[in-house]
Design a protein around this motif. Sequence first.
Motif, PDB file in Angstrom:
ATOM      1  N   VAL A  15       0.848  -1.199   0.000  1.00 52.39           N
ATOM      2  CA  VAL A  15       0.000   0.000   0.000  1.00 52.39           C
ATOM      3  C   VAL A  15       0.881   1.246   0.000  1.00 52.39           C
ATOM      4  CG1 VAL A  15      -1.692   1.308   1.354  1.00 52.39           C
ATOM      5  CG2 VAL A  15      -1.940  -1.167   1.088  1.00 52.39           C
ATOM      6  N   PHE A  16       1.929   1.234   0.777  1.00 50.44           N
ATOM      7  CA  PHE A  16       2.861   2.364   0.810  1.00 50.44           C
ATOM      8  C   PHE A  16       3.529   2.546  -0.549  1.00 50.44           C
ATOM      9  CE2 PHE A  16       7.225   3.932   1.449  1.00 50.44           C
ATOM     10  CZ  PHE A  16       6.926   5.185   1.962  1.00 50.44           C
ATOM     11  N   CYS A  17       3.959   1.456  -1.173  1.00 48.21           N
ATOM     12  CA  CYS A  17       4.601   1.541  -2.489  1.00 48.21           C
ATOM     13  C   CYS A  17       3.628   2.060  -3.541  1.00 48.21           C
ATOM     14  CB  CYS A  17       5.147   0.173  -2.903  1.00 48.21           C
ATOM     15  SG  CYS A  17       6.550  -0.363  -1.917  1.00 48.21           S
ATOM     16  N   LEU A  18       2.396   1.618  -3.489  1.00 50.36           N
ATOM     17  CA  LEU A  18       1.386   2.098  -4.429  1.00 50.36           C
ATOM     18  C   LEU A  18       1.150   3.591  -4.242  1.00 50.36           C
ATOM     19  CD1 LEU A  18      -0.721   1.434  -6.601  1.00 50.36           C
ATOM     20  CD2 LEU A  18      -2.347   1.012  -4.750  1.00 50.36           C
ATOM     21  N   GLY A  19       1.065   4.020  -3.009  1.00 54.06           N
ATOM     22  CA  GLY A  19       0.895   5.446  -2.730  1.00 54.06           C
ATOM     23  C   GLY A  19       2.066   6.263  -3.232  1.00 54.06           C
ATOM     24  N   LEU A  20       3.258   5.736  -3.071  1.00 53.22           N
ATOM     25  CA  LEU A  20       4.455   6.421  -3.549  1.00 53.22           C
ATOM     26  C   LEU A  20       4.454   6.526  -5.074  1.00 53.22           C
ATOM     27  CD1 LEU A  20       7.055   7.678  -2.454  1.00 53.22           C
ATOM     28  CD2 LEU A  20       8.151   5.469  -2.757  1.00 53.22           C
ATOM     29  N   CYS A  21       4.041   5.459  -5.742  1.00 48.90           N
ATOM     30  CA  CYS A  21       3.970   5.472  -7.214  1.00 48.90           C
ATOM     31  C   CYS A  21       2.929   6.471  -7.709  1.00 48.90           C
ATOM     32  CB  CYS A  21       3.650   4.084  -7.746  1.00 48.90           C
ATOM     33  SG  CYS A  21       5.008   2.921  -7.593  1.00 48.90           S
ATOM     34  N   VAL A  22       1.776   6.501  -7.070  1.00 48.91           N
ATOM     35  CA  VAL A  22       0.721   7.449  -7.458  1.00 48.91           C
ATOM     36  C   VAL A  22       1.199   8.879  -7.251  1.00 48.91           C
ATOM     37  CG1 VAL A  22      -1.585   8.280  -6.833  1.00 48.91           C
ATOM     38  CG2 VAL A  22      -1.174   5.847  -7.092  1.00 48.91           C
ATOM     39  N   TYR A  23       1.876   9.140  -6.161  1.00 48.32           N
ATOM     40  CA  TYR A  23       2.420  10.473  -5.909  1.00 48.32           C
ATOM     41  C   TYR A  23       3.444  10.850  -6.983  1.00 48.32           C
ATOM     42  CZ  TYR A  23       4.957  14.271  -3.684  1.00 48.32           C
ATOM     43  OH  TYR A  23       5.563  15.466  -3.430  1.00 48.32           O
ATOM     44  N   GLY A  24       4.295   9.912  -7.373  1.00 42.13           N
ATOM     45  CA  GLY A  24       5.284  10.176  -8.409  1.00 42.13           C
ATOM     46  C   GLY A  24       4.633  10.478  -9.746  1.00 42.13           C
ATOM     47  N   ILE A  25       3.593   9.748 -10.085  1.00 36.90           N
ATOM     48  CA  ILE A  25       2.887   9.985 -11.346  1.00 36.90           C
ATOM     49  C   ILE A  25       2.213  11.361 -11.332  1.00 36.90           C
ATOM     50  CG2 ILE A  25       0.915   9.232 -12.741  1.00 36.90           C
ATOM     51  CD1 ILE A  25       1.719   6.343 -12.001  1.00 36.90           C
ATOM     52  N   MET A  26       1.649  11.735 -10.205  1.00 35.47           N
ATOM     53  CA  MET A  26       1.032  13.062 -10.097  1.00 35.47           C
ATOM     54  C   MET A  26       2.070  14.161 -10.265  1.00 35.47           C
ATOM     55  SD  MET A  26      -1.735  12.322  -7.045  1.00 35.47           S
ATOM     56  CE  MET A  26      -1.663  13.992  -6.488  1.00 35.47           C
ATOM     57  N   GLN A  27       3.252  13.964  -9.711  1.00 40.75           N
ATOM     58  CA  GLN A  27       4.313  14.957  -9.862  1.00 40.75           C
ATOM     59  C   GLN A  27       4.782  15.048 -11.314  1.00 40.75           C
ATOM     60  OE1 GLN A  27       5.404  17.137  -7.499  1.00 40.75           O
ATOM     61  NE2 GLN A  27       3.671  16.295  -6.386  1.00 40.75           N
ATOM     62  N   LEU A  28       4.845  13.900 -12.014  1.00 42.83           N
ATOM     63  CA  LEU A  28       5.228  13.919 -13.423  1.00 42.83           C
ATOM     64  C   LEU A  28       4.196  14.660 -14.269  1.00 42.83           C
ATOM     65  CD1 LEU A  28       6.646  10.328 -14.024  1.00 42.83           C
ATOM     66  CD2 LEU A  28       7.872  12.495 -14.163  1.00 42.83           C
ATOM     67  N   ILE A  29       2.926  14.452 -14.002  1.00 42.08           N
ATOM     68  CA  ILE A  29       1.876  15.154 -14.739  1.00 42.08           C
ATOM     69  C   ILE A  29       1.989  16.661 -14.507  1.00 42.08           C
ATOM     70  CG2 ILE A  29      -0.623  15.513 -14.841  1.00 42.08           C
ATOM     71  CD1 ILE A  29      -0.903  12.475 -14.326  1.00 42.08           C
ATOM     72  N   LYS A  30       2.235  17.040 -13.269  1.00 47.16           N
ATOM     73  CA  LYS A  30       2.408  18.459 -12.936  1.00 47.16           C
ATOM     74  C   LYS A  30       3.615  19.040 -13.672  1.00 47.16           C
ATOM     75  CE  LYS A  30       3.340  21.142  -8.792  1.00 47.16           C
ATOM     76  NZ  LYS A  30       3.482  21.057  -7.337  1.00 47.16           N
ATOM     77  N   LEU A  31       4.709  18.307 -13.714  1.00 44.25           N
ATOM     78  CA  LEU A  31       5.909  18.767 -14.402  1.00 44.25           C
ATOM     79  C   LEU A  31       5.665  18.899 -15.904  1.00 44.25           C
ATOM     80  CD1 LEU A  31       8.947  19.435 -14.323  1.00 44.25           C
ATOM     81  CD2 LEU A  31       9.380  16.998 -14.647  1.00 44.25           C
ATOM     82  N   LEU A  32       4.959  17.940 -16.493  1.00 39.62           N
ATOM     83  CA  LEU A  32       4.666  18.008 -17.924  1.00 39.62           C
ATOM     84  C   LEU A  32       3.810  19.223 -18.254  1.00 39.62           C
ATOM     85  CD1 LEU A  32       3.995  14.252 -18.751  1.00 39.62           C
ATOM     86  CD2 LEU A  32       5.919  15.648 -19.511  1.00 39.62           C
ATOM     87  N   ARG A  33       2.865  19.549 -17.401  1.00 41.02           N
ATOM     88  CA  ARG A  33       2.037  20.739 -17.610  1.00 41.02           C
ATOM     89  C   ARG A  33       2.896  21.998 -17.573  1.00 41.02           C
ATOM     90  NH1 ARG A  33      -1.780  20.905 -13.175  1.00 41.02           N
ATOM     91  NH2 ARG A  33      -2.520  18.978 -14.089  1.00 41.02           N
ATOM     92  N   GLU A  34       3.807  22.076 -16.616  1.00 39.31           N
ATOM     93  CA  GLU A  34       4.681  23.238 -16.512  1.00 39.31           C
ATOM     94  C   GLU A  34       5.598  23.357 -17.720  1.00 39.31           C
ATOM     95  OE1 GLU A  34       6.650  22.738 -12.775  1.00 39.31           O
ATOM     96  OE2 GLU A  34       4.851  23.190 -11.617  1.00 39.31           O
ATOM     97  N   VAL A  35       6.105  22.234 -18.192  1.00 37.40           N
ATOM     98  CA  VAL A  35       6.984  22.251 -19.364  1.00 37.40           C
ATOM     99  C   VAL A  35       6.213  22.729 -20.587  1.00 37.40           C
ATOM    100  CG1 VAL A  35       8.234  20.742 -20.965  1.00 37.40           C
ATOM    101  CG2 VAL A  35       8.624  20.550 -18.519  1.00 37.40           C
ATOM    102  N   ARG A  36       4.957  22.282 -20.726  1.00 39.01           N
ATOM    103  CA  ARG A  36       4.142  22.703 -21.865  1.00 39.01           C
ATOM    104  C   ARG A  36       3.906  24.214 -21.830  1.00 39.01           C
ATOM    105  NH1 ARG A  36      -0.688  19.762 -21.258  1.00 39.01           N
ATOM    106  NH2 ARG A  36      -1.654  21.589 -20.367  1.00 39.01           N
ATOM    107  N   ILE A  37       3.663  24.772 -20.651  1.00 36.60           N
ATOM    108  CA  ILE A  37       3.455  26.212 -20.521  1.00 36.60           C
ATOM    109  C   ILE A  37       4.731  26.969 -20.877  1.00 36.60           C
ATOM    110  CG2 ILE A  37       3.037  28.055 -18.830  1.00 36.60           C
ATOM    111  CD1 ILE A  37       1.111  26.081 -17.428  1.00 36.60           C
ATOM    112  N   ILE A  38       5.867  26.487 -20.399  1.00 41.51           N
ATOM    113  CA  ILE A  38       7.147  27.149 -20.692  1.00 41.51           C
ATOM    114  C   ILE A  38       7.446  27.087 -22.188  1.00 41.51           C
ATOM    115  CG2 ILE A  38       9.651  26.959 -20.364  1.00 41.51           C
ATOM    116  CD1 ILE A  38       9.013  26.105 -17.453  1.00 41.51           C
ATOM    117  N   ASN A  39       7.193  25.942 -22.818  1.00 44.27           N
ATOM    118  CA  ASN A  39       7.425  25.828 -24.257  1.00 44.27           C
ATOM    119  C   ASN A  39       6.530  26.775 -25.044  1.00 44.27           C
ATOM    120  OD1 ASN A  39       9.443  23.929 -24.084  1.00 44.27           O
ATOM    121  ND2 ASN A  39       8.072  22.187 -24.320  1.00 44.27           N
TER     122      ASN A  39
END
Length: 70
Positions: A15-39
């Motif tokens: 459960v902890f590992c799954l939560g960590l993976c979900v958090y990582g995916i959310m951070q990647l989505i946030k980063l991709l959005r920021e990169v798209r805005i900067i581009n």
Amino acid sequence: MVLYSTYFLSFLIPVFCLGLCVYGIMQLIKLLREVRIINSMMLKTLLKICEKEGIEIDIIKIQKEVEDSL
């Protein structure tokens, strides 16, 4: 008692590992959005600079070429 705590711990680790993976995916989505805005901002700036220099860039033509190459 020891058996119960071992069972609980073995349940808690995935459960902890799954939560960590979900958090990582959310951070990647946030980063991709920021990169798209900067581009987008960078593209607008480059277009304005080229317009001031008198360089004509046809965005629609470039977009069609990219779509055709895919």
